[in-house]
Design a protein around this motif. Structure first.
Motif, mmCIF file in Angstrom:
data_model
loop_
_atom_site.group_PDB
_atom_site.id
_atom_site.type_symbol
_atom_site.label_atom_id
_atom_site.label_comp_id
_atom_site.label_asym_id
_atom_site.label_seq_id
_atom_site.Cartn_x
_atom_site.Cartn_y
_atom_site.Cartn_z
ATOM 1 N N ILE A 133 63.948 39.257 73.736
ATOM 2 C CA ILE A 133 62.910 39.724 74.664
ATOM 3 C C ILE A 133 63.416 40.887 75.507
ATOM 4 C CG2 ILE A 133 61.481 39.086 76.645
ATOM 5 C CD1 ILE A 133 61.294 36.278 75.509
ATOM 6 N N PHE A 134 64.605 40.737 76.096
ATOM 7 C CA PHE A 134 65.131 41.787 76.969
ATOM 8 C C PHE A 134 65.790 42.915 76.173
ATOM 9 C CE2 PHE A 134 64.737 38.382 80.069
ATOM 10 C CZ PHE A 134 64.345 39.061 81.211
ATOM 11 N N GLY A 135 66.680 42.522 75.238
ATOM 12 C CA GLY A 135 67.467 43.537 74.544
ATOM 13 C C GLY A 135 66.692 44.326 73.524
ATOM 14 N N ALA A 136 66.014 43.630 72.596
ATOM 15 C CA ALA A 136 65.326 44.323 71.508
ATOM 16 C C ALA A 136 63.980 44.886 71.941
ATOM 17 C CB ALA A 136 65.141 43.367 70.326
ATOM 18 N N VAL A 137 63.134 44.050 72.566
ATOM 19 C CA VAL A 137 61.766 44.470 72.873
ATOM 20 C C VAL A 137 61.710 45.364 74.115
ATOM 21 C CG1 VAL A 137 59.436 43.684 73.437
ATOM 22 C CG2 VAL A 137 60.806 42.415 71.779
ATOM 23 N N SER A 138 62.180 44.839 75.255
ATOM 24 C CA SER A 138 62.013 45.573 76.521
ATOM 25 C C SER A 138 62.858 46.838 76.581
ATOM 26 C CB SER A 138 62.356 44.664 77.701
ATOM 27 O OG SER A 138 61.559 43.512 77.681
ATOM 28 N N VAL A 139 64.159 46.707 76.321
ATOM 29 C CA VAL A 139 65.056 47.855 76.407
ATOM 30 C C VAL A 139 65.004 48.685 75.130
ATOM 31 C CG1 VAL A 139 67.462 48.583 76.688
ATOM 32 C CG2 VAL A 139 66.576 46.663 78.022
ATOM 33 N N GLY A 140 65.036 48.019 73.971
ATOM 34 C CA GLY A 140 65.090 48.739 72.709
ATOM 35 C C GLY A 140 63.814 49.464 72.358
ATOM 36 N N PHE A 141 62.662 48.796 72.499
ATOM 37 C CA PHE A 141 61.386 49.390 72.095
ATOM 38 C C PHE A 141 60.683 50.107 73.238
ATOM 39 C CE2 PHE A 141 61.082 45.728 68.816
ATOM 40 C CZ PHE A 141 61.978 46.400 68.001
ATOM 41 N N PHE A 142 60.592 49.458 74.402
ATOM 42 C CA PHE A 142 59.833 50.025 75.528
ATOM 43 C C PHE A 142 60.697 50.834 76.499
ATOM 44 C CE2 PHE A 142 57.015 46.634 74.132
ATOM 45 C CZ PHE A 142 55.752 47.194 74.285
ATOM 46 N N GLN A 143 62.041 50.752 76.367
ATOM 47 C CA GLN A 143 62.946 51.388 77.324
ATOM 48 C C GLN A 143 62.563 51.038 78.765
ATOM 49 O OE1 GLN A 143 61.722 53.829 74.697
ATOM 50 N NE2 GLN A 143 63.415 52.857 73.610
ATOM 51 N N LEU A 278 58.506 44.115 63.981
ATOM 52 C CA LEU A 278 57.730 45.300 63.638
ATOM 53 C C LEU A 278 56.494 45.410 64.518
ATOM 54 C CD1 LEU A 278 57.300 47.736 61.807
ATOM 55 C CD2 LEU A 278 56.102 46.240 60.196
ATOM 56 N N GLY A 279 55.815 44.292 64.764
ATOM 57 C CA GLY A 279 54.622 44.320 65.605
ATOM 58 C C GLY A 279 54.924 44.784 67.015
ATOM 59 N N SER A 280 56.031 44.302 67.596
ATOM 60 C CA SER A 280 56.418 44.715 68.949
ATOM 61 C C SER A 280 56.786 46.198 68.988
ATOM 62 C CB SER A 280 57.601 43.872 69.432
ATOM 63 O OG SER A 280 57.284 42.501 69.435
ATOM 64 N N LYS A 281 57.476 46.654 67.941
ATOM 65 C CA LYS A 281 57.886 48.058 67.891
ATOM 66 C C LYS A 281 56.676 48.978 67.783
ATOM 67 C CE LYS A 281 61.013 51.227 65.501
ATOM 68 N NZ LYS A 281 62.024 51.371 64.416
ATOM 69 N N LEU A 282 55.722 48.619 66.908
ATOM 70 C CA LEU A 282 54.513 49.443 66.759
ATOM 71 C C LEU A 282 53.673 49.426 68.031
ATOM 72 C CD1 LEU A 282 53.403 48.513 63.116
ATOM 73 C CD2 LEU A 282 54.507 50.617 63.892
ATOM 74 N N THR A 283 53.627 48.294 68.707
ATOM 75 C CA THR A 283 52.867 48.190 69.958
ATOM 76 C C THR A 283 53.440 49.127 71.013
ATOM 77 O OG1 THR A 283 52.329 45.873 69.494
ATOM 78 C CG2 THR A 283 52.065 46.625 71.763
ATOM 79 N N SER A 284 54.758 49.222 71.088
ATOM 80 C CA SER A 284 55.389 50.100 72.085
ATOM 81 C C SER A 284 55.098 51.574 71.823
ATOM 82 C CB SER A 284 56.908 49.875 72.090
ATOM 83 O OG SER A 284 57.491 50.319 70.872
ATOM 84 N N GLY A 285 54.709 51.923 70.597
ATOM 85 C CA GLY A 285 54.451 53.324 70.255
ATOM 86 C C GLY A 285 53.014 53.757 70.414
ATOM 87 N N VAL A 286 52.118 52.857 70.839
ATOM 88 C CA VAL A 286 50.705 53.206 71.027
ATOM 89 C C VAL A 286 50.537 53.857 72.393
ATOM 90 C CG1 VAL A 286 48.338 52.343 71.098
ATOM 91 C CG2 VAL A 286 49.984 51.308 69.538
ATOM 92 N N THR A 287 50.509 55.185 72.424
ATOM 93 C CA THR A 287 50.445 55.919 73.695
ATOM 94 C C THR A 287 49.053 55.871 74.325
ATOM 95 O OG1 THR A 287 50.008 57.958 72.448
ATOM 96 C CG2 THR A 287 52.292 57.487 73.025
ATOM 97 N N GLU A 288 48.031 55.541 73.521
ATOM 98 C CA GLU A 288 46.666 55.484 74.065
ATOM 99 C C GLU A 288 46.444 54.258 74.944
ATOM 100 O OE1 GLU A 288 47.422 55.785 70.944
ATOM 101 O OE2 GLU A 288 46.624 57.695 70.186
ATOM 102 N N ALA A 289 47.308 53.258 74.831
ATOM 103 C CA ALA A 289 47.146 52.017 75.591
ATOM 104 C C ALA A 289 47.980 52.056 76.870
ATOM 105 C CB ALA A 289 47.562 50.822 74.739
ATOM 106 N N THR A 290 47.496 51.347 77.885
ATOM 107 C CA THR A 290 48.276 51.216 79.114
ATOM 108 C C THR A 290 49.417 50.229 78.869
ATOM 109 O OG1 THR A 290 46.938 49.380 79.948
ATOM 110 C CG2 THR A 290 46.199 51.615 80.473
ATOM 111 N N LEU A 291 50.399 50.230 79.749
ATOM 112 C CA LEU A 291 51.541 49.332 79.601
ATOM 113 C C LEU A 291 51.103 47.875 79.702
ATOM 114 C CD1 LEU A 291 54.577 49.164 79.180
ATOM 115 C CD2 LEU A 291 54.875 49.270 81.665
#
Length: 408
Positions: A133-143, A278-291
């Motif tokens: 949750i913290f390492g891969a998703v929050s820091v890795g994908f969403f920075q 993959l789903g979390s990574k693709l979600t972090s790349g959707v710039t049209e959506a709010t955080l």
């Protein structure tokens, strides 16, 4: 009969189509396989192996039975499971998928759980670990290390909600075992220690044999997990290139619009139903959506766990009489509960710890947590493959020695 024939037709057609896709698109298949293998090789295997081995040792030595007696007054009223479920719950949160299923199946084989209790327990003890949750998703994908606080709180609170809901499952079929009045007067610690001692005596394996069994069992489970990760990584890639993911996403886009979420999140959402990374990574790349919208979708994906993790759990539960269906339904409940909790705690939690508010100063907490989780991920990527190779060599040596002893 007709239903069975239709199921056979659908399954055979699906496998045939998947095989044809592998032949038509070998390059994309190889790329997806390498991606799944890298994730298993670098992170999943080295992070789960110590927990699996230690868990097997704790069960063998009776420590889990000891903890179970102590936690009985807490776990029984809240979740209607034995106190040993507290150990499974804690280990499941610490080590991540699918540790909860493995430990539940192990306790069921040890007769420490009834069938109904095992089905309740497995439904809320499988969760993402903090490292992911913290390492891969929050820091890795969403920075964004602060987002990890929201995702973790929502995920684990959602887990508790599932546990409280599942306490009502199967209560009509359950046989209630009431303790004898004289047993209640017995000193609690003495009872727990007696249970520990009796469990250790009953399992009369030497320490070397117990350790060897723990290593082989853990590595066999992790090999199975690696196979599922690679398979679903390839499957997800094939579905995307065959435009099946896009077709399904068009149907879900109207549902997302109904909940006032941007329809661009539909493809990441469908991908996340198959594989959470993959789903979390693709979600972090959707710039049209709010955080916030990205966090809601990511929370659902983490709670649902993806068909990849569910297949791993189904494979583990198949070794017992524990039914998979309650676990599957609980995943939808966990995803929905996590998304709702994310909405509720967004302002009081994220905006409190976020550095995007009135001041441009960056809190030390964000820097420190981001640095720590990034360091852990870097350490795993650097030394994880070496640990995987050494563990596999140990497994081969133990397995070869046992096969040689059997042949003599």
């Amino acid at each position: 009969m007709l239903k069975s024939k239709f199921k056979t037709l659908v399954l055979s057609a699906g496998v045939t189509m998947f095989a044809a896709a592998l032949i038509i698109m070998p390059g994309e298949s190889l790329e997806a396989s390498i991606r799944g293998l890298d994730m298993w090789w670098e992170i999943v295997f080295p992070s789960l192996l110590p927990f699996f081995i230690v868990s097997e040792m704790l069960i063998g030595f009776g420590v889990v039975r000891f903890i179970g007696v102590l936690l009985e007054p807490l776990m029984r009223p809240l979740f209607r499971v034995p106190g040993a479920g507290g150990f499974v719950w804690a280990m499941g949160m610490a080590s991540g998928f699918p540790a909860g299923a493995k430990l539940t199946a192990r306790l069921r084989q040890e007769k420490q759980l009834t069938k109904i209790e095992a089905e309740r327990l497995v439904s809320f003890t499988n969760s993402s670990n903090p490292l992911f949750i913290f390492g891969a998703v929050s820091v890795g994908f969403f920075q964004n290390a602060t987002l990890g606080i929201v995702l973790a709180c929502a995920h684990y609170i959602g887990n508790i909600c599932v546990g409280l809901a599942m306490r009502f499952y199967g209560r009509n079929d359950e046989v209630v075992h009431r303790r004898h009045p004289k047993e209640k007067k017995r000193f609690f610690i003495a009872e727990a220690f007696s249970a520990l001692h009796q469990t250790r005596i009953k399992d009369n394996r030497p320490i070397g044999k117990l350790l060897g069994d723990a290593v082989t069992s853990s590595i066999q489970t992790l090999l199975m997990i690696g196979g599922f990760i690679i398979l679903f990584s390839v499957m997800n890639k094939m579905l995307y290139h065959l435009h099946i993911t896009t077709f399904i996403a068009e149907g879900f886009s109207s549902i997302l619009t109904l909940f006032q979420l941007t329809e661009q999140l539909s493809i990441p959402f469908i991908s996340g139903l198959f594989e959470i990374t993959l789903g979390s990574k693709l979600t972090s790349g959707v710039t049209e959506a709010t955080l916030l919208h990205q966090a809601i979708i990511t929370s659902f994906i983490l709670g649902f766990s993806g068909f990849s993790v569910q297949a791993q759990v189904a494979s583990i539960l198949a070794q017992t009489d524990i039914r998979f269906k309650p676990f599957f339904y609980a995943r939808f409940l966990h995803g929905a509960a996590s998304s709702i909790v994310t909405i509720i705690i967004w302002k009081p939690v994220y905006e409190r710890f976020s550095d995007e508010q009135l001041s441009n100063a960056i809190p030390v907490f964000s820097h420190d947590s981001a640095y720590i989780w990034a360091e852990i991920i870097y350490w795993l990527k650097t030394f994880g493959p070496l640990m995987t190779i050494l563990s596999l060599l140990v497994y081969i040596l133990i397995y070869s020695k046992r096969m040689k002893n059997k042949s003599l």
